[in-house]
Design an enzyme around this catalytic site. Structure first.
Site, short mmCIF file in Angstrom:
data_model
loop_
_atom_site.label_atom_id
_atom_site.label_comp_id
_atom_site.label_asym_id
_atom_site.label_seq_id
_atom_site.Cartn_x
_atom_site.Cartn_y
_atom_site.Cartn_z
N VAL A 43 0.82 -1.21 0.00
CA VAL A 43 0.00 0.00 0.00
C VAL A 43 0.86 1.27 0.00
CG1 VAL A 43 -0.11 0.07 2.56
CG2 VAL A 43 -2.04 0.95 1.22
N LYS A 44 2.11 1.14 0.46
CA LYS A 44 2.94 2.33 0.68
C LYS A 44 3.48 2.96 -0.61
CE LYS A 44 2.56 2.76 5.08
NZ LYS A 44 2.01 3.96 5.70
N ASP A 45 3.37 2.24 -1.73
CA ASP A 45 3.77 2.85 -3.00
C ASP A 45 2.99 4.13 -3.25
OD1 ASP A 45 5.27 0.61 -3.29
OD2 ASP A 45 4.38 -0.07 -5.18
#
Ligand code: PMP
Length: 356
Positions: A43-45
Site C-alpha cells: 500500500v505504501k507505493d
C-alpha cells in the site's frame, strides 16, 4: 503499443476480491483490496509516489537530492523504488523489530539503512524517528517523508478511497482497515464519509499500542504500551497522520490471532497476505456486531505474505512463541514435506529462516 513508461505508472488501481470462505460465519459480503498488486508489493507505493511528486512540484526535490524516512519496511521499499526511477538518494531508519529479510529488501533497492532500537521512547535520540530526522537535517538538499506526522500521507489515500467507492458502485457500507501511521484509514475515511457519511470506518489496532485508547479518551496512556510482534500496525505515540474524527470505532487484535488468521486466509482463500492482513481479517470477527445481511464490507490487505517467510509463515518462529494450536492444523499437516528417498534432506543452511 500497450506499454508503461516505467514501473511507477503501475501504482494504484489495485483489485478488490471477494472473500468466499473465511467470512462465511459473518453476516454480509466481504471484499479485500489487494495492495500487494502495487509494484513495490504494498500500500505504501501510493504514499511514497504522492509525497515525492508533490515535493518535486514544489521545487523541494531535484535530481541528486536525498529522500529520508523512518519505516517498518514497506514505506522504505516504496521510497527506495521511487528514488531509483527518479534519480534520488534514499536513506532509511528502521527499528530492530523489522525482520532481516525486510531489511535485505531495502538494500536490494539501493537504500542506505540505519537499524535503531525498537524499545526506546519515540523521543529518544536513538529511536528511528529521531535518527531519520537528524539525518535529514544534516543532509543538504534532502526531504524527510515523515509519514507519521505528514498530512500528505492522508491525501495520498484519496486514491484508495475513490477506488473502493467506484469498485463497489458506491454500495460499500463498512471499511475495516489497520491503523499504523493512520494514513490509509484516514484518507479512505475522509473520501468515503464525504460520499456517504453513514459508511462505518472501522480501525484495527494491536494489543501493546496506544491508538484505540487515544481514540476513545483523547489520552496517550503509557500503560497501554508494551512490545508486540505485528509490524506496521498500532503505535507507541499518536501520529498526526491519523484523522481520528473520521474513524468510528477501533478494536485491538493479538499477535497470535493475527498470525493464525494470515495463514487461514492463505489456506481458505488462496490469498498470501502479510501479518497486518491477518490482523484486519481478525478485526472482521471482532467487529461482528457491526454487520447485517446487507453489509458490504471492504478490508485492505496492505502487503504480501512473501515478506514474512521468516515470521508468521515460519514453523520455527510460530513454535518459538507457542503458536502451535492452529485451527486449520489438518490442512497444514497435509502440506508436510515427504522425501522420495530416505537419505534426501532439504538443505536448511543458510536458508534456515524458511519453513521446513
Ligand atoms: N500494514 C503494513 C504491513 C504496513 O507497513 C503499514 C504501514 N505502517 C500498515 C499496515 C498501516 O498503514 P497506515 O500506515 O496507512 O496506517
Amino acid at each position: 503499443m500497450n506499454t508503461y513508461n516505467n514501473v511507477l505508472e503501475l501504482v494504484g488501481d489495485t483489485p478488490l476480491v471477494k472473500l468466499n470462505k473465511i467470512t462465511h460465519n459473518l453476516k454480509g459480503s466481504f471484499y479485500a483490496k489487494l495492495e500487494w498488486f502495487n509494484p513495490g508489493l504494498s500500500v505504501k507505493d501510493r504514499v511514497a509516489l504522492y509525497i515525492i511528486e508533490k515535493a518535486e512540484k514544489e521545487g523541494r526535490l531535484k535530481p541528486g537530492s536525498t529522500v529520508c524516512e523512518t519505516t517498518s519496511g514497506n514505506t522504505g521499499f516504496a521510497v527506495a523504488m521511487v528514488c531509483r526511477i527518479k534519480g534520488y538518494k534514499c536513506i532509511l531508519a528502521v527499528s530492530d523489530k523489522t525482520g532481516p529479510q525486510k531489511i535485505a529488501y531495502l538494500q536490494a533497492m539501493g537504500a542506505k539503512v540505519y537499524v535503531c532500537p525498537a524499545n526506546v521512547p519515540a523521543d529518544d535520540p536513538k529511536s528511528y524517528y529521531e535518527t531519520a530526522k537528524r539525518i535529514a537535517k544534516e543532509t543538504p538538499n534532502s526531504i524527510y517523508i515523515n509519514q507519521y506526522f505528514n498530512e500528505e500521507n492522508i491525501a495520498a489515500h484519496h486514491s484508495t478511497g475513490k477506488e473502493i467507492w467506484e469498485q463497489t458502485d458506491g454500495k460499500v457500507t463498512h471499511v475495516v482497515i489497520c491503523s499504523g501511521t493512520g494514513g490509509t484509514i484516514s484518507g479512505v475515511g475522509r473520501y468515503l464519509k464525504e460520499k456517504n457519511p453513514n459508511i462505518r470506518i472501522l480501525g484495527v489496532d494491536a494489543y501493546g499500542s496506544a491508538i484505540k485508547k487515544y481514540h476513545e479518551t483523547g489520552e496517550l496512556d503509557s500503560k497501554e504500551i508494551y512490545p508486540y510482534k505485528i509490524e506496521g500496525l498500532g503505535k507507541n505515540l499518536i501520529p498526526s497522520a491519523t484523522d481520528f474524527s473520521v474513524v468510528d470505532r477501533y478494536v485491538k487484535v493479538t499477535d497470535e490471532d493475527a498470525a493464525y488468521k494470515a495463514s487461514e486466509v492463505a489456506l481458505t482463500e488462496g490469498l498470501f497476505i502479510g501479518y497486518t492482513g491477518g490482523a484486519v481479517t481478525q478485526g472482521l470477527f471482532e467487529f461482528e456486531d457491526e454487520f447485517d445481511e446487507n453489509s458490504v464490507v471492504v478490508t485492505v490487505y496492505p502487503d504480501h505474505g512473501s515478506k514474512y517467510m521468516d515470521r508468521i509463515y515460519n514453523k520455527k518462529w510460530m513454535e518459538k512463541y507457542e503458536y502451535t494450536n492452529h485451527p486449520l492444523q489438518e490442512i497444514i499437516d497435509e502440506a508436510k514435506i515427504e522425501y522420495i528417498e530416505e537419505d534426501t534432506e532439504v538443505r536448511t543452511e543458510p536458508y534456515d529462516f524458511y519453513v521446513i
